[in-house]
Design a protein around this motif. Structure first.
Motif, mmCIF file in Angstrom:
data_model
loop_
_atom_site.group_PDB
_atom_site.id
_atom_site.type_symbol
_atom_site.label_atom_id
_atom_site.label_comp_id
_atom_site.label_asym_id
_atom_site.label_seq_id
_atom_site.Cartn_x
_atom_site.Cartn_y
_atom_site.Cartn_z
ATOM 1 N N SER A 123 -16.721 0.141 7.274
ATOM 2 C CA SER A 123 -17.863 0.176 6.369
ATOM 3 C C SER A 123 -17.680 1.244 5.300
ATOM 4 C CB SER A 123 -19.149 0.473 7.163
ATOM 5 O OG SER A 123 -19.357 -0.504 8.152
ATOM 6 N N PRO A 124 -17.835 0.873 4.016
ATOM 7 C CA PRO A 124 -17.751 1.890 2.964
ATOM 8 C C PRO A 124 -18.921 2.855 3.036
ATOM 9 C CG PRO A 124 -18.492 -0.201 2.073
ATOM 10 C CD PRO A 124 -18.107 -0.461 3.490
ATOM 11 N N LYS A 125 -18.771 3.981 2.357
ATOM 12 C CA LYS A 125 -19.820 4.988 2.379
ATOM 13 C C LYS A 125 -21.087 4.413 1.773
ATOM 14 C CE LYS A 125 -20.795 9.747 0.947
ATOM 15 N NZ LYS A 125 -20.272 10.947 0.248
ATOM 16 N N GLU A 126 -22.205 4.651 2.445
ATOM 17 C CA GLU A 126 -23.479 4.115 1.993
ATOM 18 C C GLU A 126 -23.819 4.633 0.590
ATOM 19 O OE1 GLU A 126 -28.139 3.852 3.466
ATOM 20 O OE2 GLU A 126 -26.620 4.837 4.718
ATOM 21 N N GLY A 127 -24.203 3.709 -0.289
ATOM 22 C CA GLY A 127 -24.588 4.075 -1.646
ATOM 23 C C GLY A 127 -23.438 4.129 -2.630
ATOM 24 N N SER A 128 -22.199 4.004 -2.146
ATOM 25 C CA SER A 128 -21.052 4.076 -3.057
ATOM 26 C C SER A 128 -20.880 2.747 -3.794
ATOM 27 C CB SER A 128 -19.776 4.401 -2.279
ATOM 28 O OG SER A 128 -19.506 3.393 -1.327
ATOM 29 N N LYS A 129 -20.404 2.823 -5.030
ATOM 30 C CA LYS A 129 -20.176 1.634 -5.835
ATOM 31 C C LYS A 129 -18.873 0.976 -5.401
ATOM 32 C CE LYS A 129 -19.637 0.047 -10.602
ATOM 33 N NZ LYS A 129 -19.566 0.455 -12.022
ATOM 34 N N LEU A 130 -18.952 -0.318 -5.104
ATOM 35 C CA LEU A 130 -17.775 -1.041 -4.639
ATOM 36 C C LEU A 130 -16.962 -1.515 -5.844
ATOM 37 C CD1 LEU A 130 -19.263 -3.206 -1.733
ATOM 38 C CD2 LEU A 130 -18.272 -0.921 -1.645
ATOM 39 N N SER A 131 -15.720 -1.071 -5.900
ATOM 40 C CA SER A 131 -14.835 -1.459 -6.990
ATOM 41 C C SER A 131 -13.557 -2.071 -6.419
ATOM 42 C CB SER A 131 -14.472 -0.244 -7.850
ATOM 43 O OG SER A 131 -13.441 -0.568 -8.763
ATOM 44 N N PRO A 132 -13.164 -3.256 -6.902
ATOM 45 C CA PRO A 132 -11.937 -3.873 -6.395
ATOM 46 C C PRO A 132 -10.690 -3.039 -6.688
ATOM 47 C CG PRO A 132 -12.754 -5.039 -8.331
ATOM 48 C CD PRO A 132 -13.823 -4.084 -7.925
ATOM 49 N N TYR A 133 -10.760 -2.185 -7.719
ATOM 50 C CA TYR A 133 -9.595 -1.369 -8.057
ATOM 51 C C TYR A 133 -9.281 -0.337 -6.970
ATOM 52 C CZ TYR A 133 -9.961 -3.475 -12.656
ATOM 53 O OH TYR A 133 -10.005 -4.389 -13.677
ATOM 54 N N ASN A 134 -10.265 -0.038 -6.111
ATOM 55 C CA ASN A 134 -10.012 0.883 -5.016
ATOM 56 C C ASN A 134 -9.106 0.269 -3.955
ATOM 57 O OD1 ASN A 134 -11.443 3.024 -6.060
ATOM 58 N ND2 ASN A 134 -13.359 2.478 -5.028
ATOM 59 N N ALA A 135 -8.869 -1.028 -4.044
ATOM 60 C CA ALA A 135 -7.895 -1.679 -3.175
ATOM 61 C C ALA A 135 -6.667 -2.113 -3.962
ATOM 62 C CB ALA A 135 -8.519 -2.891 -2.491
ATOM 63 N N ILE A 136 -6.901 -2.626 -5.165
ATOM 64 C CA ILE A 136 -5.790 -3.150 -5.973
ATOM 65 C C ILE A 136 -4.781 -2.054 -6.314
ATOM 66 C CG2 ILE A 136 -5.188 -4.177 -8.197
ATOM 67 C CD1 ILE A 136 -7.883 -5.654 -8.097
ATOM 68 N N ILE A 137 -5.282 -0.908 -6.758
ATOM 69 C CA ILE A 137 -4.376 0.173 -7.162
ATOM 70 C C ILE A 137 -3.533 0.684 -5.993
ATOM 71 C CG2 ILE A 137 -4.281 2.547 -8.031
ATOM 72 C CD1 ILE A 137 -6.618 1.869 -9.870
ATOM 73 N N PRO A 138 -4.130 1.029 -4.826
ATOM 74 C CA PRO A 138 -3.291 1.488 -3.710
ATOM 75 C C PRO A 138 -2.270 0.453 -3.254
ATOM 76 C CG PRO A 138 -5.569 2.108 -3.329
ATOM 77 C CD PRO A 138 -5.566 1.188 -4.512
ATOM 78 N N ILE A 139 -2.667 -0.823 -3.219
ATOM 79 C CA ILE A 139 -1.738 -1.860 -2.772
ATOM 80 C C ILE A 139 -0.558 -1.983 -3.736
ATOM 81 C CG2 ILE A 139 -1.454 -4.340 -2.405
ATOM 82 C CD1 ILE A 139 -4.339 -4.381 -1.331
ATOM 83 N N LEU A 140 -0.851 -2.018 -5.033
ATOM 84 C CA LEU A 140 0.222 -2.122 -6.028
ATOM 85 C C LEU A 140 1.123 -0.896 -5.997
ATOM 86 C CD1 LEU A 140 -1.607 -3.682 -9.126
ATOM 87 C CD2 LEU A 140 -0.043 -4.801 -7.516
ATOM 88 N N VAL A 141 0.528 0.285 -5.831
ATOM 89 C CA VAL A 141 1.326 1.512 -5.753
ATOM 90 C C VAL A 141 2.229 1.481 -4.533
ATOM 91 C CG1 VAL A 141 1.206 4.001 -5.343
ATOM 92 C CG2 VAL A 141 -0.272 2.948 -7.068
ATOM 93 N N LEU A 142 1.688 1.025 -3.393
ATOM 94 C CA LEU A 142 2.480 0.966 -2.171
ATOM 95 C C LEU A 142 3.663 0.020 -2.325
ATOM 96 C CD1 LEU A 142 2.795 1.766 0.812
ATOM 97 C CD2 LEU A 142 1.284 -0.135 1.398
ATOM 98 N N LEU A 143 3.411 -1.163 -2.856
ATOM 99 C CA LEU A 143 4.489 -2.139 -3.034
ATOM 100 C C LEU A 143 5.530 -1.634 -4.032
ATOM 101 C CD1 LEU A 143 2.414 -5.460 -3.147
ATOM 102 C CD2 LEU A 143 3.759 -4.549 -1.246
ATOM 103 N N THR A 144 5.067 -1.052 -5.141
ATOM 104 C CA THR A 144 5.996 -0.520 -6.140
ATOM 105 C C THR A 144 6.820 0.616 -5.577
ATOM 106 O OG1 THR A 144 4.425 -1.104 -7.907
ATOM 107 C CG2 THR A 144 6.164 0.473 -8.451
ATOM 108 N N ALA A 145 6.180 1.479 -4.789
ATOM 109 C CA ALA A 145 6.891 2.614 -4.198
ATOM 110 C C ALA A 145 7.973 2.149 -3.231
ATOM 111 C CB ALA A 145 5.904 3.536 -3.484
ATOM 112 N N VAL A 146 7.691 1.094 -2.488
ATOM 113 C CA VAL A 146 8.697 0.574 -1.547
ATOM 114 C C VAL A 146 9.903 0.028 -2.302
ATOM 115 C CG1 VAL A 146 9.176 -1.230 0.139
ATOM 116 C CG2 VAL A 146 7.082 0.103 0.322
ATOM 117 N N VAL A 147 9.642 -0.783 -3.324
ATOM 118 C CA VAL A 147 10.749 -1.375 -4.091
ATOM 119 C C VAL A 147 11.574 -0.282 -4.771
ATOM 120 C CG1 VAL A 147 11.320 -2.849 -6.056
ATOM 121 C CG2 VAL A 147 9.536 -3.544 -4.447
ATOM 122 N N ALA A 148 10.893 0.639 -5.448
ATOM 123 C CA ALA A 148 11.600 1.727 -6.129
ATOM 124 C C ALA A 148 12.323 2.621 -5.132
ATOM 125 C CB ALA A 148 10.607 2.550 -6.956
#
Length: 562
Positions: free
Chosen positions: A280-305
């Motif tokens: 569960s996200p923190k109560e009252g926090s704004k849900l943004s898809p970028y909070n998942a998209i950015i970490p996932i893309l960074v993780l995949l890019t970091a593995v390849v690099a």
């Protein structure tokens, strides 16, 4: 004591009696343990079936092997289990990197869930579904997106889609089936997940028992097309969704939900997960898809690099062959550790910067997620230790000498897939099954290939791991199956009962169209063409059409009988 306990004690005593008279000569530098080399493996498998406790089974098997090597001295054997095998395997630099990676990915997933990024993606996509077909398709799609952890996928996607499933009159049995049959198979073939570190370590360890050095990550990637059960299960879910047909108890559940509006069977006991704070996200926090998209893309890019850099990419030409060489020379355990730690720091900074968590809270969230990986790492260390003890006993060499050539080579993928399915279903764990089967399967298949890694070896790796997934995602005692019931709010027994005919259908097609064809050196594409065609035919001629309920923006519904 019950019959199971008595059986376990008798089995252990029988093993002890065999150990008292070890079959080797004193003073030999390279003792021949003969048939006793098989005792730990047989004992682990037997105990796994009877106790359904993989941790206990692995530990007793390791202890038994150590007793054999210490000529019946149980005290010395126990000490060697602790200081030579468990400690030795856990502190190996390659193994330690994978252990930390698994803790790291657990913590990272926990951080990402608390930030609400994955929930934002799920809620955004769920708004596009206005029918049963749309609801199930979005559920399937979300499970593909949240590919790095099957339990997280179940506990995020399930509660998100449950209200819409209620509106569109999708039974909780069907929703939990889609969750279960997509989450585990996807996590097993994803290049970054909580599963990959475990599997590449089992592959590496099994080859080391044969004194062979291989690129375990490369073999993992090559085995993905041969994981027929995984990919056919994912395709089968999609076939059912778009053909809008079902059969067996699932048809009755769907018909009940459409006709009566009862998404849960009468007398059912739904398992719920709304109170699970770990997702569960923190109560009252704004849900943004970028909070998942950015970490996932960074993780995949970091593995390849990281693979390119660690494998000497700076010294290779920037061409396809140069990149391939760099990836082949890279130490994947170090790279995935770099990647997950770097992404964790970035994700924590994002959480603190958005005031979703303080630094202390981010650390606590990470530790909470890492703690959830303790059982995984426990099984991993014990599996390494069992492989090491079997290597010292010469189990692989004995199997090669005893079994080699007695089974037709083309049947190996089929037979090993079937055995992995049964073992995983009985134990409820793919990790335990892989840990037990891989050190046996790889030496066996290598005896047929003159110690060369070819398509048959890769097909066997795929057969063992995908067979393990079969049990993990449909066994009633599997944590993944339980979490699917929780995520969908389904009665657990009803979930298992309605899902089993579908799981066995896919397993049968995977065995015949996949493993059998692969055993005869057939290309995986041939298997998928035959397999998908067979699944479509089964659904078309055995399945029955179900009613559809469409939901309009006003919230009203209409029935459309197909």
């Amino acid at each position: 004591m019950n019959k199971r306990t008595n059986f376990i004690i008798m089995l252990f005593l029988l093993t002890a009696m065999l150990i008292i008279t070890p079959a080797f000569a004193d003073g030999e530098s390279d003792p021949n343990y003969g048939i006793l080399t098989l005792v730990p493996a047989i004992l682990i498998i037997a105990l796994a079936f009877t106790t359904r406790n993989v941790v206990l089974s692995l530990f007793i098997g390791i202890l038994t092997g150590s007793v054999i090597m210490n000529k019946g001295n149980i005290f010395h054997a126990f000490l060697r289990v602790c200081d030579t095998y468990i400690l030795g395997e856990a502190t190996d630099s390659w193994n330690a990197a994978l252990i930390i990676f698994i803790f790291g990915i657990g913590g990272l997933v926990s951080l990402m869930m608390k930030m609400g990024g994955m929930q934002a993606i799920a809620e955004s996509l769920s708004k596009k579904a206005n029918s049963a077909k749309g609801t199930l398709f979005i559920t399937w799609l979300l499970c593909l997106i949240i590919f790095f952890e099957d339990i997280a996928s179940n506990l995020i996607v399930g509660p998100t889609m449950r209200p819409l499933a209620e509106k569109t009159k999708v039974s909780t049995e069907k929703l939990s089936f889609v969750l279960d049959s997509t989450a585990a198979p996807v996590s097993d073939i994803a290049f970054i997940s909580t599963w990959i570190a475990y599997e590449i370590s089992m592959i590496k360890m099994s080859f080391e028992a044969l004194s062979l050095e291989v690129n375990a990550y490369d073999l993992f990637v090559k085995s993905v097309p041969y994981r027929f059960y995984n990919l056919l299960a994912i395709a089968f879910v999609l076939i059912l969704i778009f053909m809008r047909r079902d059969y067996g108890p699932m048809y009755e559940a769907e018909r009940r939900a459409r006709k009566t509006g009862k998404t849960v069977a009468d007398g059912g006991h739904p398992m719920m997960s709304e109170d699970n704070e770990s997702v569960s996200p923190k109560e009252g926090s704004k849900l943004s898809p970028y909070n998942a998209i950015i970490p996932i893309l960074v993780l995949l890019t970091a593995v390849v690099a990281g693979l390119w850099y660690n494998g000497g990419g700076l010294n290779e030409p920037f061409t396809i062959n140069g990149i391939r060489n760099a990836f082949g020379n890279a130490d994947s355990s170090v790279v995935i550790l770099w990647s997950v730690m770097f992404t964790t720091v970035l994700t924590a900074v994002m959480a603190v910067g958005q005031k979703i968590a303080t630094i202390n809270e981010a650390i606590d969230i990470w530790l909470s997620g890492a703690k959830g990986m303790f059982l995984t790492n426990t099984i991993l260390i014990l599996a390494w230790s069992s492989g090491a003890i079997m290597g010292d006993l010469g189990t692989a060499k004995y199997i090669i000498g005893f079994v080699g050539g007695s089974i037709p080579a083309m049947l190996l993928p089929l037979i090993l897939f079937g055995f992995a399915c049964f073992l995983a279903f009985a134990t409820g764990t793919s990790f335990g099954t892989t840990g037990i089967m891989m050190p046996i399967a790889i030496p066996l298949v290598m005896s047929y290939t003159n110690m060369e890694v070819n398509h048959l070896v890769i097909a066997v790796i795929g057969a063992v791991t995908s067979g393990a997934v079969f049990g993990d995602h449909c066994s009633p005692i599997s944590d993944t199956t339980i979490m699917s019931s929780m995520g969908a709010g389904a009665d657990h027994i009803e979930h298992v009962r309605t899902q089993l005919p579908y799981a066995f259908t896919v397993a049968a097609v995977a065995a015949l169209a996949g493993c059998t064809v692969a055993g005869f050196n057939g290309h995986p594409i041939i298997s998928y063409v035959i397999g998908i065609a067979a699944l479509i035919a089964i659904v078309r001629f055995i399945g029955k059409p179900v009613d559809e309920v469409e939901v309009y923006n006003s919230g009203k519904i209409k029935e459309d009988v197909v």
